[in-house]
Design a protein around this motif. Structure first.
Motif, short mmCIF file in Angstrom:
data_model
loop_
_atom_site.label_atom_id
_atom_site.label_comp_id
_atom_site.label_asym_id
_atom_site.label_seq_id
_atom_site.Cartn_x
_atom_site.Cartn_y
_atom_site.Cartn_z
N GLY A 195 54.99 103.38 24.84
CA GLY A 195 55.43 102.85 26.11
C GLY A 195 56.47 101.75 25.98
N LEU A 196 56.50 100.86 26.95
CA LEU A 196 57.53 99.84 27.06
C LEU A 196 57.10 98.54 26.37
CD1 LEU A 196 58.41 100.36 30.83
CD2 LEU A 196 59.53 101.37 28.83
N ALA B 139 45.28 115.00 20.18
CA ALA B 139 45.60 113.57 20.23
C ALA B 139 46.19 113.20 21.58
CB ALA B 139 46.57 113.21 19.11
N LYS B 140 45.87 111.98 22.03
CA LYS B 140 46.37 111.47 23.30
C LYS B 140 47.34 110.32 23.05
CE LYS B 140 43.45 114.18 25.46
NZ LYS B 140 43.89 115.41 26.13
N VAL B 141 48.27 110.15 23.98
CA VAL B 141 49.22 109.04 23.93
C VAL B 141 49.03 108.19 25.18
CG1 VAL B 141 51.65 108.36 23.88
CG2 VAL B 141 50.88 110.39 22.61
N VAL B 142 48.68 106.93 24.98
CA VAL B 142 48.57 105.97 26.09
C VAL B 142 49.84 105.14 26.09
CG1 VAL B 142 47.26 104.07 27.09
CG2 VAL B 142 46.06 105.90 25.85
N ALA B 143 50.64 105.28 27.14
CA ALA B 143 51.91 104.57 27.24
C ALA B 143 51.75 103.39 28.20
CB ALA B 143 53.01 105.50 27.74
N CYS B 144 51.96 102.20 27.68
CA CYS B 144 51.86 100.99 28.49
C CYS B 144 53.18 100.76 29.22
CB CYS B 144 51.54 99.78 27.62
SG CYS B 144 49.92 99.90 26.81
N VAL B 145 53.10 100.50 30.52
CA VAL B 145 54.30 100.30 31.33
C VAL B 145 54.14 99.04 32.17
CG1 VAL B 145 54.83 102.78 31.42
CG2 VAL B 145 53.43 101.75 33.23
N ARG B 146 55.28 98.57 32.68
CA ARG B 146 55.28 97.34 33.47
C ARG B 146 56.52 97.35 34.36
NH1 ARG B 146 55.11 91.34 30.62
NH2 ARG B 146 54.60 90.09 32.47
N HIS B 147 56.43 96.71 35.52
CA HIS B 147 57.59 96.62 36.40
C HIS B 147 58.77 96.05 35.59
CE1 HIS B 147 59.73 96.73 40.03
NE2 HIS B 147 59.55 95.50 40.45
N MET B 148 59.86 96.77 35.56
CA MET B 148 60.93 96.51 34.60
C MET B 148 61.52 95.09 34.65
SD MET B 148 61.55 99.03 32.49
CE MET B 148 63.30 99.00 32.09
N PRO B 149 61.77 94.51 35.83
CA PRO B 149 62.34 93.16 35.80
C PRO B 149 61.49 92.14 35.06
CG PRO B 149 62.44 94.09 38.02
CD PRO B 149 61.59 95.01 37.20
N TRP B 150 60.18 92.34 35.11
CA TRP B 150 59.29 91.38 34.45
C TRP B 150 59.27 91.57 32.94
CZ3 TRP B 150 58.26 87.20 36.88
CH2 TRP B 150 58.23 87.21 38.28
N ILE B 151 59.64 92.75 32.47
CA ILE B 151 59.82 92.93 31.02
C ILE B 151 61.03 92.12 30.56
CG2 ILE B 151 60.40 94.59 29.22
CD1 ILE B 151 58.88 96.71 30.77
N ILE B 152 62.14 92.23 31.29
CA ILE B 152 63.33 91.46 30.94
C ILE B 152 63.04 89.98 31.04
CG2 ILE B 152 65.77 91.13 31.45
CD1 ILE B 152 65.06 93.95 30.50
N ASP B 153 62.31 89.58 32.08
CA ASP B 153 61.92 88.18 32.26
C ASP B 153 61.09 87.69 31.07
OD1 ASP B 153 61.28 85.86 34.50
OD2 ASP B 153 59.52 86.32 33.27
N SER B 154 60.14 88.52 30.63
CA SER B 154 59.26 88.12 29.52
C SER B 154 60.05 87.93 28.22
CB SER B 154 58.18 89.18 29.33
OG SER B 154 57.30 88.83 28.29
N ILE B 155 61.00 88.83 27.97
CA ILE B 155 61.83 88.69 26.77
C ILE B 155 62.68 87.43 26.85
CG2 ILE B 155 63.75 89.73 25.48
CD1 ILE B 155 62.63 92.47 26.34
N GLU B 156 63.27 87.17 28.01
CA GLU B 156 64.10 85.98 28.18
C GLU B 156 63.27 84.71 27.99
OE1 GLU B 156 67.57 83.79 28.84
OE2 GLU B 156 67.26 85.90 28.34
N ARG B 157 62.05 84.71 28.47
CA ARG B 157 61.18 83.55 28.27
C ARG B 157 60.92 83.30 26.78
NH1 ARG B 157 58.33 81.63 32.78
NH2 ARG B 157 58.76 82.85 34.67
N LEU B 158 60.69 84.37 26.04
CA LEU B 158 60.48 84.22 24.60
C LEU B 158 61.70 83.61 23.92
CD1 LEU B 158 58.70 87.49 23.39
CD2 LEU B 158 57.88 85.16 23.13
#
Length: 269
Positions: free
Chosen positions: A9-10, A103-122
């Motif tokens: 996932g993301l 086998a199963k694949v669990v893909a983690c997802v998140r509202h996209m702007p908050w992914i960019i926000d989280s990276i910028e915070r880091l």
């Protein structure tokens, strides 16, 4: 026999938190992103027609070699159920179905702007340490960093395209999307869905005492906190640090929120 499942996932969408929770089950092994998917990709290339000796390798041998990489990598792991994590698995659904049909694949997802926000915070939190996310290059702006991670080969862009390939592809029956918003606000519901999806009997998990430490890896990557998991699961409300136009740029990218697009009825939790 040991069973394998995969977390994908993301980025910045809860895959490390999910692994930290799953490993509370003594029968399970799970962790942060590792080298297995990259090893498989390299071997697929080396066993392809670009290698003059590929005429001596048939598909049955390829399968044995690739399964051998996964199984030997985890040979010293006593767990009965192993979850391997990589953003690349969503782009390898056909390979995984060939190697491990159940086998199963669990893909983690998140509202996209908050992914960019989280990276910028880091990045801002570690202002004195250039990050491996941007090849340790200092400088840039929030705009250039958003462009970099969102590009087709970027940290977010590659994972997003791989996720779409898996979601809309013919092997999506083995795929489940787990939303960060669900995992952080209702971890009990999230884990119950994962257990049901993989066909395992659930246990009681502790959502208030979570233990996971990747400090050394994150420090070497120049991004302390990249895989930090808080000791207690919980949703945190906050204001974005992104400029409004950057936030709006990614606001409509959560395709999984549109039921009309889910023609293959992928499970979304």
């Amino acid at each position: 026999m040991r069973r394998f499942h995969f977390i994908s996932g993301l980025p910045r969408s809860g895959s490390t938190l999910l692994a930290a929770l799953l490993r509370q089950n003594p029968r399970f092994h799970a962790g942060m992103s590792g080298p297995v998917a990259g090893l498989l990709g390299s071997l697929l290339g080396e066993m392809s027609g670009r290698n003059e000796f590929s005429v001596f390798i048939d598909d049955a041998q390829r399968q044995r070699v690739l399964r051998g990489v996964i199984e030997n990598y985890y040979a010293d792991t006593p767990a009965e159920v192993v979850f391997d994590t990589s953003r690349a698995w969503c782009a390898r659904m056909a390979v995984l179905k060939t190697l491990y049909p159940e086998a199963k694949v669990v893909a983690c997802v998140r509202h996209m702007p908050w992914i960019i926000d989280s990276i910028e915070r880091l990045i801002r939190r570690n202002a004195l340490q250039p990050s491996s996310i941007f090849n340790y290059t200092p400088g840039g702006t929030v705009y250039s960093r958003a462009d970099g991670v969102a590009g087709g080969e970027g940290m977010v862009g590659y994972a997003y395209n791989a996720l779409k390939e898996a979601f809309f592809g013919e092997d999506s029956a083995n795929l489940m999307l787990l939303q960060y918003e669900t995992l952080s606000s209702d971890p009990g519901q999230a884990l119950a869905a994962v257990y049901e999806f993989i066909g395992e009997t659930p246990i009681r998990h502790d959502f208030t005492h979570i233990d996971y430490d990747a400090t050394a890896f994150d420090r070497k990557a120049g991004t302390p906190g990249l895989h930090t998991v808080r000791p207690e699961v919980g949703a945190i409300e906050r204001e974005t640090i992104l400029p409004p136009d950057v936030f709006r740029r990614f606001e409509n990218d959560a395709f999984w929120r549109d039921p009309a697009l889910n023609k293959r009825r992928v499970r979304i939790v």
